[in-house]
Design a protein around this motif. Structure first.
Motif, PDB file in Angstrom:
ATOM      1  N   ARG A 423       6.439  38.251  -7.345  1.00  7.62           N
ATOM      2  CA  ARG A 423       6.614  38.015  -5.910  1.00  7.62           C
ATOM      3  C   ARG A 423       6.918  36.539  -5.633  1.00  7.62           C
ATOM      4  O   ARG A 423       7.715  36.209  -4.761  1.00  7.62           O
ATOM      5  CB  ARG A 423       5.350  38.423  -5.143  1.00  7.62           C
ATOM      6  N   ARG A 424       6.268  35.673  -6.416  1.00  8.99           N
ATOM      7  CA  ARG A 424       6.414  34.242  -6.154  1.00  8.99           C
ATOM      8  C   ARG A 424       7.818  33.730  -6.491  1.00  8.99           C
ATOM      9  O   ARG A 424       8.366  32.868  -5.778  1.00  8.99           O
ATOM     10  CB  ARG A 424       5.364  33.468  -6.976  1.00  8.99           C
ATOM     11  N   ILE A 425       8.423  34.214  -7.569  1.00 10.05           N
ATOM     12  CA  ILE A 425       9.722  33.679  -7.996  1.00 10.05           C
ATOM     13  C   ILE A 425      10.899  34.467  -7.437  1.00 10.05           C
ATOM     14  O   ILE A 425      12.057  34.132  -7.709  1.00 10.05           O
ATOM     15  CB  ILE A 425       9.822  33.654  -9.538  1.00 10.05           C
ATOM     16  N   GLU A 426      10.587  35.510  -6.645  1.00 11.18           N
ATOM     17  CA  GLU A 426      11.678  36.338  -6.107  1.00 11.18           C
ATOM     18  C   GLU A 426      12.569  35.489  -5.186  1.00 11.18           C
ATOM     19  O   GLU A 426      12.093  34.818  -4.272  1.00 11.18           O
ATOM     20  CB  GLU A 426      11.108  37.525  -5.331  1.00 11.18           C
ATOM     21  N   GLY A 427      13.851  35.486  -5.432  1.00 11.06           N
ATOM     22  CA  GLY A 427      14.817  34.765  -4.622  1.00 11.06           C
ATOM     23  C   GLY A 427      14.997  33.312  -4.994  1.00 11.06           C
ATOM     24  O   GLY A 427      15.820  32.617  -4.383  1.00 11.06           O
ATOM     25  N   LEU A 428      14.249  32.802  -5.968  1.00 11.68           N
ATOM     26  CA  LEU A 428      14.372  31.399  -6.373  1.00 11.68           C
ATOM     27  C   LEU A 428      15.447  31.234  -7.449  1.00 11.68           C
ATOM     28  O   LEU A 428      15.717  32.151  -8.226  1.00 11.68           O
ATOM     29  CB  LEU A 428      13.036  30.869  -6.914  1.00 11.68           C
ATOM     30  N   THR A 429      16.036  30.062  -7.475  1.00 12.98           N
ATOM     31  CA  THR A 429      17.032  29.751  -8.506  1.00 12.98           C
ATOM     32  C   THR A 429      16.309  29.366  -9.803  1.00 12.98           C
ATOM     33  O   THR A 429      15.119  29.020  -9.771  1.00 12.98           O
ATOM     34  CB  THR A 429      17.917  28.581  -8.072  1.00 12.98           C
ATOM     35  N   PRO A 430      16.986  29.428 -10.954  1.00 15.58           N
ATOM     36  CA  PRO A 430      16.348  29.011 -12.219  1.00 15.58           C
ATOM     37  C   PRO A 430      15.779  27.606 -12.160  1.00 15.58           C
ATOM     38  O   PRO A 430      14.711  27.342 -12.727  1.00 15.58           O
ATOM     39  CB  PRO A 430      17.494  29.124 -13.228  1.00 15.58           C
ATOM     40  N   GLU A 431      16.478  26.685 -11.470  1.00 21.53           N
ATOM     41  CA  GLU A 431      15.988  25.316 -11.379  1.00 21.53           C
ATOM     42  C   GLU A 431      14.691  25.248 -10.583  1.00 21.53           C
ATOM     43  O   GLU A 431      13.753  24.524 -10.945  1.00 21.53           O
ATOM     44  CB  GLU A 431      17.056  24.429 -10.733  1.00 21.53           C
ATOM     45  N   GLU A 432      14.612  26.010  -9.496  1.00 15.20           N
ATOM     46  CA  GLU A 432      13.398  26.034  -8.684  1.00 15.20           C
ATOM     47  C   GLU A 432      12.237  26.663  -9.453  1.00 15.20           C
ATOM     48  O   GLU A 432      11.079  26.231  -9.313  1.00 15.20           O
ATOM     49  CB  GLU A 432      13.652  26.808  -7.384  1.00 15.20           C
ATOM     50  N   ILE A 433      12.545  27.696 -10.261  1.00 15.02           N
ATOM     51  CA  ILE A 433      11.489  28.333 -11.062  1.00 15.02           C
ATOM     52  C   ILE A 433      10.918  27.340 -12.071  1.00 15.02           C
ATOM     53  O   ILE A 433       9.705  27.256 -12.269  1.00 15.02           O
ATOM     54  CB  ILE A 433      12.047  29.584 -11.774  1.00 15.02           C
ATOM     55  N   ASN A 435      10.718  24.179 -11.797  1.00 11.91           N
ATOM     56  CA  ASN A 435       9.998  23.096 -11.122  1.00 11.91           C
ATOM     57  C   ASN A 435       8.683  23.542 -10.483  1.00 11.91           C
ATOM     58  O   ASN A 435       7.979  22.730  -9.884  1.00 11.91           O
ATOM     59  CB  ASN A 435      10.880  22.450 -10.046  1.00 11.91           C
ATOM     60  N   LEU A 436       8.353  24.842 -10.578  1.00 16.83           N
ATOM     61  CA  LEU A 436       7.098  25.322 -10.009  1.00 16.83           C
ATOM     62  C   LEU A 436       5.919  24.738 -10.778  1.00 16.83           C
ATOM     63  O   LEU A 436       5.902  24.712 -12.009  1.00 16.83           O
ATOM     64  CB  LEU A 436       7.037  26.850 -10.064  1.00 16.83           C
ATOM     65  N   SER A 437       4.918  24.260 -10.064  1.00 15.11           N
ATOM     66  CA  SER A 437       3.735  23.689 -10.712  1.00 15.11           C
ATOM     67  C   SER A 437       2.777  24.811 -11.122  1.00 15.11           C
ATOM     68  O   SER A 437       2.901  25.955 -10.684  1.00 15.11           O
ATOM     69  CB  SER A 437       3.020  22.728  -9.762  1.00 15.11           C
ATOM     70  N   ARG A 438       1.824  24.441 -11.937  1.00 19.37           N
ATOM     71  CA  ARG A 438       0.845  25.425 -12.411  1.00 19.37           C
ATOM     72  C   ARG A 438      -0.012  25.943 -11.258  1.00 19.37           C
ATOM     73  O   ARG A 438      -0.362  27.119 -11.221  1.00 19.37           O
ATOM     74  CB  ARG A 438      -0.039  24.774 -13.481  1.00 19.37           C
ATOM     75  N   ASP A 439      -0.346  25.063 -10.310  1.00 23.95           N
ATOM     76  CA  ASP A 439      -1.155  25.494  -9.176  1.00 23.95           C
ATOM     77  C   ASP A 439      -0.419  26.498  -8.299  1.00 23.95           C
ATOM     78  O   ASP A 439      -1.030  27.422  -7.747  1.00 23.95           O
ATOM     79  CB  ASP A 439      -1.565  24.280  -8.332  1.00 23.95           C
ATOM     80  N   GLU A 440       0.885  26.331  -8.177  1.00 25.67           N
ATOM     81  CA  GLU A 440       1.675  27.268  -7.363  1.00 25.67           C
ATOM     82  C   GLU A 440       1.739  28.654  -7.997  1.00 25.67           C
ATOM     83  O   GLU A 440       1.874  29.655  -7.302  1.00 25.67           O
ATOM     84  CB  GLU A 440       3.099  26.728  -7.186  1.00 25.67           C
ATOM     85  N   MET A 441       1.640  28.713  -9.335  1.00 21.48           N
ATOM     86  CA  MET A 441       1.685  29.997 -10.025  1.00 21.48           C
ATOM     87  C   MET A 441       0.301  30.628 -10.170  1.00 21.48           C
ATOM     88  O   MET A 441       0.176  31.754 -10.649  1.00 21.48           O
ATOM     89  CB  MET A 441       2.290  29.810 -11.421  1.00 21.48           C
ATOM     90  N   HIS A 442      -0.726  29.903  -9.747  1.00 22.82           N
ATOM     91  CA  HIS A 442      -2.091  30.413  -9.886  1.00 22.82           C
ATOM     92  C   HIS A 442      -2.428  31.295  -8.681  1.00 22.82           C
ATOM     93  O   HIS A 442      -2.876  30.823  -7.642  1.00 22.82           O
ATOM     94  CB  HIS A 442      -3.078  29.245  -9.982  1.00 22.82           C
TER      95      HIS A 442
END
Length: 479
Positions: A423-433, A435-442
């Motif tokens: 759900r979190r990476i849906e619609g994001l570009t590879p570059e944005e994925i 650059n996601l921090s560990r806290d954002e994926m938690h």
């Protein structure tokens, strides 16, 4: 008998060995091994008992090292011949008497004469023609070692560690060395790190395996005669119910040498070599006893004989396996359970196994699909490192997974744990994925994630399959 007494005896045995009184050291070591063995039987904590088993093995190797030195010295005394004194060295003597010509070291107590373990290596070489100079250096070195017993003990410990492989190395004389090395690679030397508590439910199979492998090690005097250990255990059940996991727990918890054998291990393109591999496997198992030989998917090796599809080579391998299995285990009242060899096998197709092999696998147990309680335990084990949302109800999830195997439940947990990330990476570009921090994926896993996963992941075992297993175990089971 106390821990202090064992410790004192260990120190005394090593001190005698380091000072050269090998006969007294050997007696002390033997008594120490017996004390440790008896004490180990009184320990109930499996982890503590494992450490005592390792200590017993180390002391046993030290004992063997001392005996090897005694044997070497005896051989030198028997084989040595007198050596004429030369002009430049009137004191030249034969090797067996090197220790006897040393000047006595003044001692306050009744300790044996100075002769450390490290001196055994020098005794094995003939004296240098340089005479006095070499011997005086050797004497000076030994006096220095007497002043530093701690360093000497550490050196002896290192020597024992280096000798470890030699002490427990299978003698491949008469066999092809490549075949021996191929089977030694199948010995699990590293800990699979699967505990009994890591396996949910399956209390009856765990109890039986402990009785078949662990208890004979703890109570060797009891498991004799008609109560001899089981020679073979066959685990039957649908795929993904935990048969291989139980075998890994046996390798971790039971402290026996564990051979993990597959059909490829015992297969060779050369005529007659597969039978030799089977025989060699059991010879090595007896050498490294107590041993457990685990054969996964045994139906691929030992299907029914006499069928039209059976090859002659396959039939010979089966015959050799049956003969070897009849020759292992405790068949007489005098058999030592510590020397037992047990065959642990697993199969998803028990109806394809040869009848003679089925008879030799004396205990045949059914590994069923997990119960409702087992499914809850499986969910807790799989999700113990995962953060769950407050709305997650494990009991409700377990009820919806009726008919799921242990592997199916693991797949459900794995897939549900990825839903929040999707759900979190849906619609994001590879570059944005990237650059996601560990806290954002938690993000915690929610009840909705599990419900969504259950709609996609179906059970892998059909009702017809379960009926076949239950019918076979009802006819041939031996729990």
């Amino acid at each position: 008998m106390s821990l202090r007494e064992i410790t004192e005896n260990m120190k005394l045995a090593r001190e005698y060995a380091l000072l050269g009184n090998y006969s007294s050291a050997s007696v002390l070591y033997q008594g120490l091994l017996e004390q440790i063995r008896k004490y180990t039987f009184t320990v109930r904590d499996s982890s503590v008992q494992h450490r005592w088993q390792q200590l017993w093995q180390e002391i046993n190797e030290e004992t063997q090292h001392v005996r090897d030195i005694m044997s070497t010295l005896e051989n030198f005394q028997l084989d040595a011949t007198p050596v004429k004194p030369s002009n430049h060295d009137a004191l030249e003597i034969r090797p067996a008497h090197v220790e006897q010509r040393r000047p006595a070291v003044p001692q306050k107590d009744s300790k044996p004469p100075n002769n450390r373990l490290s001196a055994a290596g020098r005794v094995q070489q003939r004296p240098s023609p340089r005479g006095h100079e070499d011997r005086s250096r050797a004497k000076g070195k030994e006096k220095k070692e007497v002043k530093e017993p701690k360093e000497g003990k550490e050196a002896a410990g290192k020597a024992n560690n280096e000798k470890e492989k030699e002490v427990k190395k299978f003698d491949w004389t008469g066999y092809d060395k490549d075949l021996v090395e191929a089977l030694e690679r199948d010995i699990i030397s590293q800990n699979p790190n699967v505990k009994w508590d890591d396996i949910a439910d399956l209390e009856d199979p765990k109890k039986l395996l402990k009785e078949a492998v662990v208890l004979p090690m703890w109570m060797p005097d009891f498991f004799k005669g008609i109560r001899r250990p089981w020679k073979g255990v066959l685990m039957v059940g649908p795929p993904g119910t935990g048969k291989t996991l139980l075998a890994k727990a046996v390798a971790t918890e039971c402290r026996t040498t564990f051979f993990n054998v597959s059909s490829s291990t015992l297969t060779s393109k050369y005529r007659g070599e597969s039978e030799k591999l089977v025989r060699l496997l059991f010879e090595m198992a007896r050498f490294y006893a107590p041993t457990t030989i685990f054969i996964d998917e045994i139906d691929s090796m030992c299907s029914r004989r006499g069928t039209s599809e059976e090859h002659e080579a396959s039939r010979r391998v089966k015959a050799e396996l049956l003969v070897q299995m009849d020759g292992v285990g405790g068949a007489s009242e005098n058999d030592d359970p510590s020397k037992m060899v047990m065959v642990l096998a697993a199969t998803n197709f028990p109806w394809d196994i040869d009848e003679a092999l089925r008879r030799r696998l004396e205990k045949r147990i059914y590994i069923p699909l997990p119960s409702i309680k087992g499914r809850v335990e499986l969910l807790r084990i799989n999700l113990k490192e995962l953060e769950l949302a407050h709305d997650v109800d494990l009991d409700k999830i377990a009820e919806q997974m009726e008919g799921y195997s242990g592997a199916d439940i693991t797949n459900v947990c794995r897939d549900a744990s990825l839903m929040a990330m999707r759900r979190r990476i849906e619609g994001l570009t590879p570059e944005e994925i990237r650059n996601l921090s560990r806290d954002e994926m938690h993000m915690p896993t929610t009840m909705e994630d599990f419900e969504s996963t259950l709609r996609k992941v179906s059970k892998s075992v059909s009702a017809a399959d379960l009926e076949k297993y239950e019918k076979w175990i009802e006819e041939f089971g031996s729990c």
